[in-house]
Design a protein around this motif. Structure first.
Motif, PDB file in Angstrom:
ATOM      1  N   GLU A   1       0.896  -1.165   0.000  1.00  0.00           N
ATOM      2  CA  GLU A   1       0.000   0.000   0.000  1.00  0.00           C
ATOM      3  C   GLU A   1       0.924   1.201   0.000  1.00  0.00           C
TER       4      GLU A   1
ATOM      5  N   VAL B   1      -2.419   5.083   4.157  1.00  0.00           N
ATOM      6  CA  VAL B   1      -1.696   4.423   5.256  1.00  0.00           C
ATOM      7  C   VAL B   1      -1.985   5.127   6.586  1.00  0.00           C
TER       8      VAL B   1
ATOM      9  N   ARG C   1      -5.292   3.758   7.695  1.00  0.00           N
ATOM     10  CA  ARG C   1      -5.436   2.306   7.912  1.00  0.00           C
ATOM     11  C   ARG C   1      -4.069   1.725   8.286  1.00  0.00           C
ATOM     12  N   TYR C   2      -3.483   2.298   9.325  1.00  0.00           N
ATOM     13  CA  TYR C   2      -2.080   1.979   9.653  1.00  0.00           C
ATOM     14  C   TYR C   2      -1.883   0.504   9.994  1.00  0.00           C
TER      15      TYR C   2
ATOM     16  N   GLU D   1      -3.738  -2.117   9.450  1.00  0.00           N
ATOM     17  CA  GLU D   1      -4.044  -2.999   8.321  1.00  0.00           C
ATOM     18  C   GLU D   1      -2.890  -2.969   7.304  1.00  0.00           C
ATOM     19  N   THR D   2      -2.368  -1.770   7.071  1.00  0.00           N
ATOM     20  CA  THR D   2      -1.282  -1.623   6.100  1.00  0.00           C
ATOM     21  C   THR D   2      -0.011  -2.312   6.567  1.00  0.00           C
TER      22      THR D   2
ATOM     23  N   ASN E   1       2.655  -4.212   4.293  1.00  0.00           N
ATOM     24  CA  ASN E   1       3.964  -3.587   4.031  1.00  0.00           C
ATOM     25  C   ASN E   1       5.082  -4.142   4.924  1.00  0.00           C
TER      26      ASN E   1
ATOM     27  N   TYR F   1       3.376   5.885   6.105  1.00  0.00           N
ATOM     28  CA  TYR F   1       3.752   5.083   4.928  1.00  0.00           C
ATOM     29  C   TYR F   1       5.264   4.830   4.956  1.00  0.00           C
TER      30      TYR F   1
ATOM     31  N   THR G   1       6.196   2.331   7.552  1.00  0.00           N
ATOM     32  CA  THR G   1       5.927   0.919   7.214  1.00  0.00           C
ATOM     33  C   THR G   1       6.974   0.401   6.223  1.00  0.00           C
TER      34      THR G   1
END
Ligand SMILES: NC(=O)c1ccc[n+]([C@@H]2O[C@H](COP(=O)([O-])OP(=O)(O)OC[C@H]3O[C@@H](n4cnc5c(N)ncnc54)[C@H](OP(=O)(O)O)[C@@H]3O)[C@@H](O)[C@H]2O)c1
Length: 294
Positions: A68, A74, A77-78, A80-81, A85, A131, A134
C-alpha cells in the motif's frame, strides 16, 4: 531464469513483468484485486497461500513490489497496512531464504525526512509519515529474515497508467486540462522516475547478482531532474501544448500526510555496478500522457 513479481498488476510490477519477459525469463506476477491474464491471485497477508505459491514456483528471484503506497491511505489504515507492508514482507523474506530465492524488496525515498540531501544508503532514516515508517520497517524486517536480500529505494514513479490518477505524477493532468483556477505544490522537491527505468535497473541488478552472489543490501535510484509538482505541470504543459496559465505555484507544504522536503537519493552504488537508466521527464511524461488527451 524464474522470477516471481509481487504486485504484478501495479504500476511498477507491470513494467517489471514486461521488461523481464522481453529477456525471455520465466516470469509470474501476483495480483490481489486486478487479476488478469498472466497473473495469479495471491493475498500476501495469507501466509499459507504465499508459502504454497513460492514452494510450487521455486523462483530464482522474487521482486517484491506489492504494497500500500498511498501515504494518506496508510495514515487512515495503519495497522491494516502494516500487515502488507511489514509482516507480509518479513514472511516473504523468510520463505525466500528457505527456498533459496533472492528477494529484492522495493522501498521508497520516504524513509528519509528530507532535511539533508543527498542521502546515501547508509544515512539515518527518519520517516515523516506512517507510509515511510511501514516501508522502513519492511526493509528492516526483510534484512533481519534474510541478510542476503536486496532493497531498492526509488522516488516518485510514473509510467503507462490504467487510470490517469494511478500515479502521483500523471494525476496532475486533469488539473491542466480543467480551465478552473487551481494551485499546485511548489514546495517539496521530487525526482520522478519512469517505471521502465526502474524495471531496467532491476533487470541489470538481477543479471549482476547472477554473476556475483555476494551482492546484497540497500541500493537507491533517483531521477536526475529536480521538479516540484508545479514544475511537473509546467513540463506537461510544454510537451502537450496545454496552457497552464490557470495554475499558480503554491509555496506551502502539500496538505495531508507530511512529505519530506527534499529526499534526493545518491545512486552511486548502482552506478558503480554499471547500472543506470534515465528517461528525460519531458520524453517519458509525453509518452505516458499522450493516450489520455481527448
Ligand atoms: N508509485 C510510487 O510513486 C512509488 C514511489 C516510491 C516507492 N514505491 C514503491 O514501489 C512499489 C510498487 O509501487 P506501485 O506504484 O507499483 O504500487 P501500486 O500500483 O499501488 O500496486 C500495488 C500492488 O500491490 C498489490 N496488492 C495490494 N494489496 C495486496 C495484498 N493484500 N496481497 C497481494 N498484493 C497486494 C496490488 O494488487 P491489485 O492491484 O491487484 O489489488 C498491486 O499489484 C511499492 O513497494 C511502493 O511502496 C512506489
Amino acid at each position: 531464469m524464474r522470477v516471481l513479481v509481487t504486485g504484478g498488476s501495479g504500476l511498477l510490477g507491470r513494467a517489471v513483468m514486461k521488461v523481464f519477459q522481453e529477456k525471455n525469463w520465466n516470469v509470474l506476477g501476483t495480483a490481489f484485486s486486478r487479476v488478469s491474464q498472466g497473473l495469479v491471485k495471491c493475498d500476501l497477508t495469507d501466509s499459507s497461500s504465499v508459502e504454497a505459491l513460492i514452494e510450487k514456483e521455486k523462483p530464482d528471484f522474487i521482486i517484491h513490489a506489492a504494497a500500500e503506497r498511498a501515504p494518506d491511505a496508510v495514515e487512515n489504515r495503519y495497522e491494516e497496512t502494516r500487515k502488507l507492508n511489514v509482516a507480509a514482507s518479513s514472511h516473504l523474506a523468510a520463505v525466500a531464504k528457505r527456498i533459496g530465492s533472492k528477494l529484492i524488496y522495493i522501498s521508497t525515498d520516504y524513509v528519509f525526512d528530507g532535511t539533508s540531501p543527498p542521502y546515501r544508503e547508509t544515512d539515518t532514516c527518519n520517516p515523516l509519515n506512517k507510509y515511510g515508517q511501514t516501508k522502513l520497517d519492511g526493509e528492516k524486517a526483510v534484512l533481519k529474515e534474510d541478510p542476503s536480500a536486496c532493497i531498492l529505494r526509488v522516488p516518485i514513479l510514473y509510467g503507462p497508467v490504467e487510470k490517469v490518477d494511478e500515479s502521483a505524477v500523471t494525476c496532475l493532468l486533469p488539473l491542466l486540462q480543467s480551465k478552473a483556477p487551481k494551485k499546485a505544490s511548489h514546495y517539496e522537491k521530487r525526482y520522478p522516475v519512469h517505471v521502465r527505468d526502474v524495471a531496467l535497473i532491476l533487470r541489470d541488478l538481477v543479471i549482476a547478482i547472477t554473476k556475483d552472489k555476494e551482492i546484497n543490501g540497500i541500493f537507491q535510484w533517483s531521477g536526475k531532474e529536480q521538479l516540484t509538482k508545479y514544475d511537473m505541470i509546467v513540463a506537461m504543459s510544454r510537451v502537450l501544448s496545454l496552457s497552464h496559465d490557470h495554475i499558480t505555484p503554491d509555496p506551502n507544504p502539500a496538505p495531508g500526510a507530511p512529505r519530506p522536503y527534499d529526499a534526493r537519493m545518491d545512486s552511486s552504488r548502482l552506478e558503480a555496478l554499471g547500472i543506470s537508466h534515465h528517461t528525460a521527464f519531458d520524453v517519458g511524461i509525453k509518452e505516458c500522457l499522450s493516450p489520455w488527451l481527448v
